[in-house]
Design an enzyme around this catalytic site. Structure first.
Site, PDB file in Angstrom:
ATOM      1  N   ASP A   1       5.113 153.178  -5.530  1.00 38.21           N
ATOM      2  CA  ASP A   1       6.412 153.095  -4.792  1.00 38.21           C
ATOM      3  C   ASP A   1       6.297 153.639  -3.436  1.00 38.21           C
ATOM      4  O   ASP A   1       6.526 154.691  -2.962  1.00 38.21           O
ATOM      5  CB  ASP A   1       7.603 153.818  -5.619  1.00 38.21           C
ATOM      6  CG  ASP A   1       8.698 153.274  -4.827  1.00 38.21           C
ATOM      7  OD1 ASP A   1       9.412 152.507  -5.652  1.00 38.21           O
ATOM      8  OD2 ASP A   1       9.327 153.820  -3.964  1.00 38.21           O
TER       9      ASP A   1
ATOM     10  N   GLU B   1       7.593 153.820   0.445  1.00 37.00           N
ATOM     11  CA  GLU B   1       8.784 154.166   1.647  1.00 37.00           C
ATOM     12  C   GLU B   1       8.230 153.446   2.800  1.00 37.00           C
ATOM     13  O   GLU B   1       7.036 153.656   3.098  1.00 37.00           O
ATOM     14  CB  GLU B   1       9.144 155.217   1.522  1.00 37.00           C
ATOM     15  CG  GLU B   1       9.806 156.235   0.392  1.00 37.00           C
ATOM     16  CD  GLU B   1      10.672 155.148  -0.162  1.00 37.00           C
ATOM     17  OE1 GLU B   1      11.675 154.332   0.467  1.00 37.00           O
ATOM     18  OE2 GLU B   1      10.765 155.170  -1.608  1.00 37.00           O
TER      19      GLU B   1
ATOM     20  N   ASP C   1       6.931 145.832  -3.083  1.00 41.43           N
ATOM     21  CA  ASP C   1       6.034 146.566  -2.671  1.00 41.43           C
ATOM     22  C   ASP C   1       4.389 145.975  -2.458  1.00 41.43           C
ATOM     23  O   ASP C   1       3.612 146.141  -1.454  1.00 41.43           O
ATOM     24  CB  ASP C   1       5.471 147.623  -3.810  1.00 41.43           C
ATOM     25  CG  ASP C   1       6.831 148.647  -3.902  1.00 41.43           C
ATOM     26  OD1 ASP C   1       7.015 149.747  -3.046  1.00 41.43           O
ATOM     27  OD2 ASP C   1       7.628 148.217  -4.676  1.00 41.43           O
TER      28      ASP C   1
ATOM     29  N   ASP D   1      10.603 158.406  -6.733  1.00 39.57           N
ATOM     30  CA  ASP D   1      10.712 157.347  -7.643  1.00 39.57           C
ATOM     31  C   ASP D   1       9.612 156.820  -8.479  1.00 39.57           C
ATOM     32  O   ASP D   1       9.734 156.417  -9.477  1.00 39.57           O
ATOM     33  CB  ASP D   1      10.977 155.950  -6.567  1.00 39.57           C
ATOM     34  CG  ASP D   1      11.988 156.084  -5.852  1.00 39.57           C
ATOM     35  OD1 ASP D   1      13.093 156.818  -6.387  1.00 39.57           O
ATOM     36  OD2 ASP D   1      12.197 155.435  -4.980  1.00 39.57           O
TER      37      ASP D   1
END
Length: 266
Positions: free
Chosen positions: A79, A81, A178, A241
């Site tokens: 995940d 960012e 992603d 996450d």
């Protein structure tokens, strides 16, 4: 329930309830069988089994002591960012790169890769980005570039035995962004190759919708709510996450769900 061990406890209780109901049904048969025709009791048993299944006991009874066999030896939960603002900045750059190696047989986390990444096009994080992700400027300043992080990912994959052709592994993400948008888009911008192992993945939202029959509009929050799980950590923290994704996967596996690739081949 705040972690995977809590999830295991729920599954244990769930399984225990199923065993209790099975024993109760078995004992009731011993008492009632002499009083009613076999056909009547067969129908009664069928009705009870359907009722148990409708409440989620079917999968627990089918996998009392272990998970059903999965198609992969390992699931690689990821995940990202990325840099962001309102209105959105372009190009976005990955600033957190976490991966959890999840054993496909036990659904337990065996290894973690976690690095922050120095953005180069927009090196200064916006207040919006910091508020959303919890990532402050000092966490990315002086960190490796994306190219360097990708090299370390490859080293980690090799160390974990994930590059062995006989080992089946696949990435898992909450959505397609992603690995369909973010990573290939930034690699194209920087002129970097995308490793083949990033080109197939499981979208957890799709997997959840197949398993539960409803689409999680609010992503992890809806999936945790639908499975009666407590959210781990803070939303939009990449590593937190990932832990939530792993927890949701373990819970679905406990219910007998088999995970399959959802992305289309590149």
């Amino acid at each position: 329930v705040s972690d995977a061990s809590g999830c295991s406890m729920i599954a244990l209780l769930h399984t225990g309830a199923a065993k209790f109901l099975q024993n109760l049904l078995s004992r009731s048969r011993q008492v009632v069988y002499p009083l009613f025709p076999a056909g009547v009791l067969k129908g009664f048993s069928s009705i009870v089994s359907r009722k148990l299944a409708s409440h989620g006991f079917g999968a627990s009874m089918a996998a009392m002591s272990s998970f059903p066999p999965q198609r992969y030896h390992y699931f690689l939960v990821l995940d990202f960012e990325a840099t962001c603002d309102k209105p959105q900045i372009h190009p976005q750059e990955i600033i957190e790169f976490p991966i959890l190696k999840l054993n496909g047989r036990t659904m337990e986390i065996e290894s973690t890769f976690h690095m922050y990444v120095q953005p180069v096009v927009h090196p200064q994080l916006t207040p919006f980005c910091t508020e959303l992700t919890g990532i402050i400027q000092g966490m990315v300043d002086g960190q490796p570039s994306l190219q360097q992080v990708l090299e370390r990912v490859d080293e980690w994959m090799a160390k974990e035995g994930l590059l062995d052709p006989s080992v089946k592994s696949i990435f898992v993400t909450c959505g397609d962004w992603d690995l369909k948008v973010m990573l290939p888009g930034q690699c194209q911008y920087l002129g970097l190759p995308v490793a083949d192992y990033f080109k197939q993945w499981i979208n957890l939202k799709k997997a959840y919708s197949f398993a539960m029959g409803s689409w999680p509009k609010n992503g992890l929050l809806d999936m945790n709510k639908g499975l009666n799980l407590q959210h781990i950590g803070r939303p939009h923290s990449g590593i937190d996450d990932c832990k939530n994704i792993a927890n949701i996967m373990k819970t679905l596996a406990h219910r007998g769900f088999i995970f399959k690739q959802t992305s289309k081949p590149f």
